[in-house]
Design a protein around this motif. Structure first.
Motif, PDB file in Angstrom:
ATOM      1  N   HIS A   1       1.383   7.653  -6.006  1.00  0.00           N
ATOM      2  CA  HIS A   1       1.189   6.407  -5.273  1.00  0.00           C
ATOM      3  C   HIS A   1       2.517   5.735  -4.931  1.00  0.00           C
ATOM      4  CE1 HIS A   1      -3.126   6.314  -5.874  1.00  0.00           C
ATOM      5  NE2 HIS A   1      -2.980   6.427  -7.187  1.00  0.00           N
ATOM      6  N   ASP A   2       2.504   4.962  -3.843  1.00  0.00           N
ATOM      7  CA  ASP A   2       3.518   3.942  -3.633  1.00  0.00           C
ATOM      8  C   ASP A   2       3.198   2.795  -4.592  1.00  0.00           C
ATOM      9  OD1 ASP A   2       4.935   5.108  -1.314  1.00  0.00           O
ATOM     10  OD2 ASP A   2       2.996   4.832  -0.324  1.00  0.00           O
ATOM     11  N   MET A   3       4.236   2.071  -5.047  1.00  0.00           N
ATOM     12  CA  MET A   3       4.030   1.084  -6.098  1.00  0.00           C
ATOM     13  C   MET A   3       4.545  -0.291  -5.692  1.00  0.00           C
ATOM     14  SD  MET A   3       5.117   3.326  -9.473  1.00  0.00           S
ATOM     15  CE  MET A   3       6.778   3.681  -8.870  1.00  0.00           C
ATOM     16  N   LEU A   4       3.737  -1.301  -5.956  1.00  0.00           N
ATOM     17  CA  LEU A   4       4.147  -2.693  -5.803  1.00  0.00           C
ATOM     18  C   LEU A   4       4.152  -3.349  -7.171  1.00  0.00           C
ATOM     19  CD1 LEU A   4       4.802  -5.289  -4.239  1.00  0.00           C
ATOM     20  CD2 LEU A   4       2.329  -5.591  -3.882  1.00  0.00           C
ATOM     21  N   LEU A   5       5.314  -3.798  -7.611  1.00  0.00           N
ATOM     22  CA  LEU A   5       5.457  -4.511  -8.877  1.00  0.00           C
ATOM     23  C   LEU A   5       5.700  -5.977  -8.540  1.00  0.00           C
ATOM     24  CD1 LEU A   5       6.280  -1.480  -9.372  1.00  0.00           C
ATOM     25  CD2 LEU A   5       7.674  -2.307 -11.267  1.00  0.00           C
ATOM     26  N   TRP A   6       4.748  -6.830  -8.885  1.00  0.00           N
ATOM     27  CA  TRP A   6       4.861  -8.227  -8.495  1.00  0.00           C
ATOM     28  C   TRP A   6       4.669  -9.128  -9.715  1.00  0.00           C
ATOM     29  CZ3 TRP A   6       0.926 -11.829  -9.140  1.00  0.00           C
ATOM     30  CH2 TRP A   6      -0.314 -11.302  -9.536  1.00  0.00           C
ATOM     31  N   GLY A   7       5.174 -10.338  -9.613  1.00  0.00           N
ATOM     32  CA  GLY A   7       4.934 -11.301 -10.677  1.00  0.00           C
ATOM     33  C   GLY A   7       6.163 -12.088 -11.064  1.00  0.00           C
ATOM     34  N   SER A   8       6.124 -12.619 -12.278  1.00  0.00           N
ATOM     35  CA  SER A   8       7.113 -13.583 -12.750  1.00  0.00           C
ATOM     36  C   SER A   8       8.512 -13.014 -12.774  1.00  0.00           C
ATOM     37  CB  SER A   8       6.736 -14.056 -14.163  1.00  0.00           C
ATOM     38  OG  SER A   8       5.483 -14.677 -14.158  1.00  0.00           O
TER      39      SER A   8
END
Length: 274
Positions: free
Chosen positions: A79-86
């Motif tokens: 997969h392509d990955m999106l790491l989001w958040g604080s």
């Protein structure tokens, strides 16, 4: 005739001096990481990382990213990955640590290619080059957030993820970190007019194209202290919990980054390297 030949030689010599040097071809097989600026790539000799073992409070995210990168390294679907958040909760650190962890594997691991700001419109050139390599690559965009009106970068990334005319090589996948899941401008105002709502819709359409989306949330007090001790225990440094918590209050943030910064303070006081 001699004078004319000398003149042409002087002109040729002057043109050689004015012409930019031809960039040496990139060796895509010899380094664990590279930085690509839209025209050339610079190899990174040593990848800066704290190591997976010191990244605490994000065990599920670690497992998911490692499993996905192992698939990519083995030539399987990934997969392509999106790491989001604080902020400060280990998004970028986890990508680097996972790449470093896989570098010692029998399959050769995955090479990290960081994409600099503004180079997305030329990403097709890089894909052509990487597609011919006998190695897996993870394209990496850190702290992505489209400012108002930056539609060109948005469309270039959407095309890269899904829907472009040019097929992406199977050995190349993408990882993006962002403080917001929708990858919208940081000054977004919900009361803005239709134009701004259209930009938000575009950003959401972009986020939906990632097969693996992982959230990173603020840590509680117990997790913060656990992260801190992951740095201090190997150095036999005693931690004053009250002072450690005052450190986070002064910075307005309780995160993995603030834990590392306080550990750095304690190590410095003790005359030690972290």
């Amino acid at each position: 005739m001699t004078g004319r030949r000398d003149l042409w030689e002087r002109i040729a010599s002057a043109l050689d001096r004015l012409a930019p040097p031809v960039a040496a071809p990139v060796d895509w097989l010899s380094h664990c990481a590279y930085v690509w600026d839209g025209g050339s790539a610079r190899p990174i000799v040593a990848l800066e990382t704290v190591g997976l073992a010191k990244l605490r409070g994000i065990d599920e995210q670690k497992s998911a990213i490692l499993a996905n990168l192992k698939r990519l390294a083995a030539g399987a679907a990934a997969h392509d990955m999106l790491l989001w958040g604080s902020r400060g909760m280990g998004k970028s650190a986890l990508i680097r640590a996972a790449i470093d962890e896989l570098a010692s594997g029998d399959d050769g691991g995955v090479a990290l290619v960081q994409i600099t700001s503004g180079s997305l419109p030329r990403i097709a050139d890089l894909l052509v080059e990487l597609g011919g390599q006998e190695r897996a690559f993870l394209l990496y965009l850190d702290d992505l957030g489209f400012d108002s009106g930056a539609a060109q970068d948005n469309l270039a990334l959407r095309s890269l993820l899904d829907g472009g005319v040019m097929a992406r090589p199977a050995n190349v996948r993408l990882a993006v970190t962002s403080n917001r899941r929708a990858i919208v401008a940081r000054d977004w105002d919900e009361s803005n007019a239709r134009h701004e709502r259209d930009e938000r819709d575009n950003a959401l359409a972009l986020a939906d194209r990632f097969g693996l989306t992982l959230g990173f949330h603020p840590c509680d007090q117990e997790t913060y202290l656990e992260i801190l001790r992951a740095y201090t225990d190997p150095l036999d440094i005693e931690v004053d919990e009250e002072e450690a918590l005052r450190w986070t209050i002064a910075r307005g943030s309780r995160s993995g980054r603030s834990a590392y910064q306080y550990a750095c303070e304690l190590a410095g006081r003790a005359g030690l390297k972290l």
